[in-house]
Scaffold this motif. Structure first.
Motif, PDB file in Angstrom:
ATOM      1  N   LYS A   1      13.905   7.634  -6.425  1.00 43.14           N
ATOM      2  CA  LYS A   1      13.249   8.365  -5.335  1.00 43.14           C
ATOM      3  C   LYS A   1      11.793   8.669  -5.683  1.00 43.14           C
ATOM      4  O   LYS A   1      10.897   8.515  -4.854  1.00 43.14           O
ATOM      5  N   VAL A   2      11.540   9.054  -6.921  1.00 44.94           N
ATOM      6  CA  VAL A   2      10.180   9.337  -7.375  1.00 44.94           C
ATOM      7  C   VAL A   2       9.375   8.034  -7.458  1.00 44.94           C
ATOM      8  O   VAL A   2       8.218   7.979  -7.030  1.00 44.94           O
TER       9      VAL A   2
ATOM     10  N   ARG B   1       9.818   5.366  -5.725  1.00 47.80           N
ATOM     11  CA  ARG B   1       9.564   4.917  -4.349  1.00 47.80           C
ATOM     12  C   ARG B   1       8.341   5.620  -3.754  1.00 47.80           C
ATOM     13  O   ARG B   1       7.648   5.072  -2.908  1.00 47.80           O
ATOM     14  N   LYS B   2       8.038   6.836  -4.219  1.00 44.50           N
ATOM     15  CA  LYS B   2       6.908   7.610  -3.695  1.00 44.50           C
ATOM     16  C   LYS B   2       5.632   7.422  -4.507  1.00 44.50           C
ATOM     17  O   LYS B   2       4.616   8.055  -4.209  1.00 44.50           O
ATOM     18  N   MET B   3       5.677   6.549  -5.520  1.00 41.91           N
ATOM     19  CA  MET B   3       4.473   6.312  -6.325  1.00 41.91           C
ATOM     20  C   MET B   3       3.326   5.872  -5.431  1.00 41.91           C
ATOM     21  O   MET B   3       3.525   5.159  -4.459  1.00 41.91           O
ATOM     22  N   ARG B   4       2.145   6.310  -5.796  1.00 42.01           N
ATOM     23  CA  ARG B   4       0.948   5.970  -5.021  1.00 42.01           C
ATOM     24  C   ARG B   4       0.144   4.931  -5.791  1.00 42.01           C
ATOM     25  O   ARG B   4      -0.127   5.110  -6.974  1.00 42.01           O
TER      26      ARG B   4
ATOM     27  N   ALA C   1      12.346  -0.269  -4.634  1.00 45.86           N
ATOM     28  CA  ALA C   1      11.493   0.920  -4.665  1.00 45.86           C
ATOM     29  C   ALA C   1      10.026   0.521  -4.812  1.00 45.86           C
ATOM     30  O   ALA C   1       9.147   1.071  -4.138  1.00 45.86           O
TER      31      ALA C   1
ATOM     32  N   SER D   1       8.671  -0.941  -1.625  1.00 44.45           N
ATOM     33  CA  SER D   1       8.374   0.126  -0.676  1.00 44.45           C
ATOM     34  C   SER D   1       6.975   0.701  -0.936  1.00 44.45           C
ATOM     35  O   SER D   1       6.200   0.921   0.002  1.00 44.45           O
ATOM     36  N   CYS D   2       6.643   0.918  -2.195  1.00 42.92           N
ATOM     37  CA  CYS D   2       5.303   1.410  -2.554  1.00 42.92           C
ATOM     38  C   CYS D   2       4.236   0.412  -2.137  1.00 42.92           C
ATOM     39  O   CYS D   2       3.197   0.796  -1.583  1.00 42.92           O
TER      40      CYS D   2
ATOM     41  N   ARG E   1       3.707   0.420   1.641  1.00 42.20           N
ATOM     42  CA  ARG E   1       2.955   1.606   2.063  1.00 42.20           C
ATOM     43  C   ARG E   1       1.471   1.430   1.733  1.00 42.20           C
ATOM     44  O   ARG E   1       0.598   1.705   2.557  1.00 42.20           O
ATOM     45  N   TYR E   2       1.171   0.929   0.545  1.00 45.34           N
ATOM     46  CA  TYR E   2      -0.223   0.696   0.149  1.00 45.34           C
ATOM     47  C   TYR E   2      -0.897  -0.301   1.098  1.00 45.34           C
ATOM     48  O   TYR E   2      -2.018  -0.075   1.547  1.00 45.34           O
TER      49      TYR E   2
ATOM     50  N   GLN F   1      -1.586   1.326   4.498  1.00 43.06           N
ATOM     51  CA  GLN F   1      -2.707   2.260   4.412  1.00 43.06           C
ATOM     52  C   GLN F   1      -4.033   1.508   4.296  1.00 43.06           C
ATOM     53  O   GLN F   1      -5.016   1.872   4.947  1.00 43.06           O
TER      54      GLN F   1
END
Length: 180
Positions: free
Chosen positions: A119-120, A122-125, A153, A156-157, A160-161, A164
């Motif tokens: 979960k963490v 997956r939220k990495m930036r 995961a 997914s990062c 998102r990148y 954005q």
């Protein structure tokens, strides 16, 4: 520090009078960015009494982690942390991008805390193009390793990148930065 580390390393080497200095590469030849240390510019800091050699650009960061993981003594002494030079925090981008290939290689954790949850991860930036190159190397290793959960995961990062970045570029090019 990204723009001045080559000059800083060279000045310390000159001050200490070393005859030859090896500057370790951060990036492989396929990932080069304009930075303070570069295979073309590092040797230019030398003088007639000292040689400066930019070393290691033939290998990616993942290649280097693979080599380090093969040698337990090197692994237990590995320090990469942005936040603390004496220990690896396990939370900063540099720790995470080193811990991920260690997990994918099923190597011992070395001097790192346990890898954070999926979960963490997956939220990495991904902070920018430099970070993206390291991230892509780790994703390529995940694809080869068969760790579907970590691979998904990381994808997914990456998605998102890319979204954005697309919207930032769209705003910059079409709207002239209006939304920003």
């Amino acid at each position: 520090r990204n723009l001045s580390q080559g000059g800083a390393l060279a000045s310390v080497a000159l001050l200490l009078g070393f005859p030859r200095v090896f500057v370790p590469s951060s990036y492989s030849y396929s990932q080069l960015f304009p930075l303070g240390s570069h295979p073309l510019t590092d040797p230019l800091w030398a003088n007639e009494g000292m040689e400066i050699i930019h070393d290691g650009s033939e290998a990616t960061r993942v290649d280097k982690v693979i080599k380090i993981a093969e040698h337990s003594q090197a692994l237990v002494n590995l320090r990469v942390c942005f936040n603390n030079m004496n220990i690896n925090c396990g939370q900063c981008p540099k720790c995470l991008r080193t811990m991920i290939p260690l997990k994918l290689l099923r190597a011992g954790p070395g001097p790192f805390p346990p890898l954070p949850s999926i979960k963490v991860i997956r939220k990495m930036r991904i902070a920018g193009d430099i970070e993206l190159s390291f991230f892509q190397d780790n994703l390529d290793l995940a694809l080869k390793s068969g760790d579907d959960e970590l691979r998904d995961a990381m994808r997914s990062c990456l998605s998102r990148y890319e979204r954005q970045k697309f919207f930032k570029d769209l705003d910059r090019v079409i709207l002239g930065g209006l939304i920003r």
